[in-house]
Design a protein around this motif. Structure first.
Motif, PDB file in Angstrom:
ATOM      1  N   MET A  30       0.836  -1.206   0.000  1.00 10.67           N
ATOM      2  CA  MET A  30       0.000   0.000   0.000  1.00 10.67           C
ATOM      3  C   MET A  30       0.871   1.257   0.000  1.00 10.67           C
ATOM      4  O   MET A  30       0.591   2.233  -0.705  1.00 10.67           O
ATOM      5  N   ALA A  33       2.270   1.683  -3.408  1.00 13.74           N
ATOM      6  CA  ALA A  33       1.232   2.166  -4.344  1.00 13.74           C
ATOM      7  C   ALA A  33       0.970   3.656  -4.121  1.00 13.74           C
ATOM      8  O   ALA A  33       0.782   4.418  -5.082  1.00 13.74           O
ATOM      9  N   TYR A  34       0.983   4.079  -2.852  1.00 13.66           N
ATOM     10  CA  TYR A  34       0.779   5.509  -2.570  1.00 13.66           C
ATOM     11  C   TYR A  34       1.972   6.323  -3.093  1.00 13.66           C
ATOM     12  O   TYR A  34       1.797   7.406  -3.649  1.00 13.66           O
ATOM     13  N   ASP A  36       3.769   5.612  -5.615  1.00 15.36           N
ATOM     14  CA  ASP A  36       3.621   5.668  -7.073  1.00 15.36           C
ATOM     15  C   ASP A  36       2.518   6.668  -7.463  1.00 15.36           C
ATOM     16  O   ASP A  36       2.694   7.474  -8.372  1.00 15.36           O
ATOM     17  N   ALA A  37       1.403   6.617  -6.739  1.00 12.58           N
ATOM     18  CA  ALA A  37       0.273   7.489  -7.079  1.00 12.58           C
ATOM     19  C   ALA A  37       0.582   8.951  -6.781  1.00 12.58           C
ATOM     20  O   ALA A  37       0.161   9.847  -7.511  1.00 12.58           O
ATOM     21  N   SER A  38       1.313   9.192  -5.695  1.00 18.79           N
ATOM     22  CA  SER A  38       1.555  10.575  -5.275  1.00 18.79           C
ATOM     23  C   SER A  38       2.859  11.121  -5.837  1.00 18.79           C
ATOM     24  O   SER A  38       3.066  12.333  -5.839  1.00 18.79           O
ATOM     25  N   GLY A  39       3.720  10.232  -6.292  1.00 16.96           N
ATOM     26  CA  GLY A  39       5.029  10.679  -6.773  1.00 16.96           C
ATOM     27  C   GLY A  39       5.994  10.952  -5.632  1.00 16.96           C
ATOM     28  O   GLY A  39       7.123  11.376  -5.852  1.00 16.96           O
ATOM     29  N   ASP A  40       5.559  10.715  -4.389  1.00 14.43           N
ATOM     30  CA  ASP A  40       6.422  10.979  -3.235  1.00 14.43           C
ATOM     31  C   ASP A  40       7.274   9.745  -2.964  1.00 14.43           C
ATOM     32  O   ASP A  40       6.860   8.831  -2.258  1.00 14.43           O
ATOM     33  N   ASN A  42      10.204   9.508  -1.470  1.00 17.87           N
ATOM     34  CA  ASN A  42      11.175   9.637  -0.385  1.00 17.87           C
ATOM     35  C   ASN A  42      11.603   8.228   0.034  1.00 17.87           C
ATOM     36  O   ASN A  42      10.760   7.391   0.355  1.00 17.87           O
ATOM     37  N   PRO A  43      12.922   7.948   0.026  1.00 19.90           N
ATOM     38  CA  PRO A  43      13.373   6.570   0.313  1.00 19.90           C
ATOM     39  C   PRO A  43      13.001   6.096   1.706  1.00 19.90           C
ATOM     40  O   PRO A  43      12.975   4.896   1.960  1.00 19.90           O
ATOM     41  N   LEU A  44      12.714   7.019   2.612  1.00 20.45           N
ATOM     42  CA  LEU A  44      12.276   6.642   3.961  1.00 20.45           C
ATOM     43  C   LEU A  44      11.015   5.768   3.898  1.00 20.45           C
ATOM     44  O   LEU A  44      10.767   4.953   4.773  1.00 20.45           O
ATOM     45  N   LEU A  64       0.810  11.615   4.818  1.00 21.63           N
ATOM     46  CA  LEU A  64      -0.366  12.037   4.045  1.00 21.63           C
ATOM     47  C   LEU A  64      -1.216  10.846   3.605  1.00 21.63           C
ATOM     48  O   LEU A  64      -2.382  11.024   3.248  1.00 21.63           O
ATOM     49  N   LEU A  65      -0.648   9.638   3.628  1.00 21.26           N
ATOM     50  CA  LEU A  65      -1.476   8.452   3.393  1.00 21.26           C
ATOM     51  C   LEU A  65      -2.441   8.292   4.569  1.00 21.26           C
ATOM     52  O   LEU A  65      -3.632   8.012   4.382  1.00 21.26           O
ATOM     53  N   LEU A  67      -3.558  10.668   6.357  1.00 15.82           N
ATOM     54  CA  LEU A  67      -4.583  11.712   6.218  1.00 15.82           C
ATOM     55  C   LEU A  67      -5.634  11.339   5.172  1.00 15.82           C
ATOM     56  O   LEU A  67      -6.774  11.794   5.250  1.00 15.82           O
ATOM     57  N   ALA A  68      -5.256  10.521   4.212  1.00 12.81           N
ATOM     58  CA  ALA A  68      -6.251  10.059   3.225  1.00 12.81           C
ATOM     59  C   ALA A  68      -7.331   9.230   3.924  1.00 12.81           C
ATOM     60  O   ALA A  68      -8.511   9.290   3.553  1.00 12.81           O
TER      61      ALA A  68
END
Lengths: 142, 141
Positions: A30, A33-34, A36-40, A42-44, A64-65, A67-68
């Motif tokens: 998940m 996938a987030y 990929d969808a958000s473009g975020d 960050n390797p963390l 922010l996932l 927060l979704a």
């Protein structure tokens, strides 16, 4: 000068009412996938080797996932009030790790009659097990 | 030379994003976001009164972060606080422009914090989302 009147009830909603609860399991798929969808990317969040070198020791979900999931609760509870003029104010208190289950809960803390309508202020908290990971409030017209 | 924004290179009052980057709200972006967040809100499957499909309010998390990513901090930075006000949902076909201003910079417990206000408008200048983000800046090597 604006007038604000506190109410206990409005249109069948009362101070102290609970919002619908949401329970969502989070795994690395998940999070990926987030990312990929958000473009975020960050390797963390997506690189276990990098994440090992950080304070967290392993990957964590995007704040922010989480927060979704909060947005899903507010959309289900009061779509128009949330999507058209809704406000959210939260602090991230701790990480959500892959394998955690997030529980989003909320409660109407106050109802206010303002010049332009009636608004509910809802306290919100996201828990992983007993630990609060996100806390804050949302304000929506009702 | 590092390819990220150094904490010391910013100052309060700076326009962090100049010019404001563009973000196209497409069917693909919305579908992927909804699938990744498990969002099945019924209103998001219908068309609005203008016959347009609307995006989840929290898509703001995508277009605001996408804009901020045009000037990234070092890897490992995280979100501490977030405020959003959704003036109205974005719709598919809109192009959004997000601006950001550095509001406050401070250090706490050895970590560097940056607070920024953000404002997202569509191609007609209509306000879609405003907000404030507090980030803990990643450690600079």
């Amino acid at each position: 000068m604006s007038n604000v009147e506190s109410l206990q009830q409005y249109k069948g909603l009362s101070v102290g009412d609970n919002l619908p609860e949401l329970i969502q399991a989070v795994d690395q798929n998940m999070i990926d996938a987030y990312a990929d969808a958000s473009g975020d990317i960050n390797p963390l969040h997506i690189d276990p080797e990098f994440a090992k070198t950080t304070f967290f020791g392993r990957t964590i979900a995007h704040g922010l996932l989480t927060l979704a999931f909060v947005s899903r609760v507010l959309s289900q509870w009061n779509w128009n009030g949330w999507a058209y003029g809704g406000e959210l104010n939260v602090a991230f208190l701790g990480p959500v790790y892959p394998g955690d289950t997030v529980r989003v809960s909320g409660e109407i803390e106050s109802i206010e009659h303002r010049d332009d309508g009636v608004y509910a202020c809802c306290q919100l908290v996201c828990h992983c097990a007993e630990k609060a990971v996100v806390k804050g409030y949302a304000i929506c017209k009702i | 030379m590092s390819d990220y924004v150094k904490y010391g290179s910013m100052k309060e009052g700076d326009n962090f994003l100049d010019p404001a980057p563009a973000f196209d709200v497409t069917e693909d972006v919305v579908d992927k976001y909804m699938a990744s967040t498990n969002d099945n809100t019924p209103a998001l499957k219908e068309l609005n009164s203008d016959g347009k499909r609307i995006a989840p309010p929290m898509l703001a998390a995508v277009y605001v972060i996408d804009a901020l990513r045009t000037r990234v901090g070092p890897p490992g930075g995280i979100h501490a606080k977030q405020q959003f006000k959704f003036h109205r949902p974005a719709v598919i076909g809109e192009t959004l422009f997000t601006s950001a201003v550095v509001l406050k910079m401070y250090e706490r417990k050895g970590r560097n914090y940056v607070e920024m206000t953000t404002e997202t408008k569509n191609q007609q200048g209509e306000l879609i989302t405003s907000g404030m983000i507090t980030r803990i800046w990643g450690k600079e090597s």
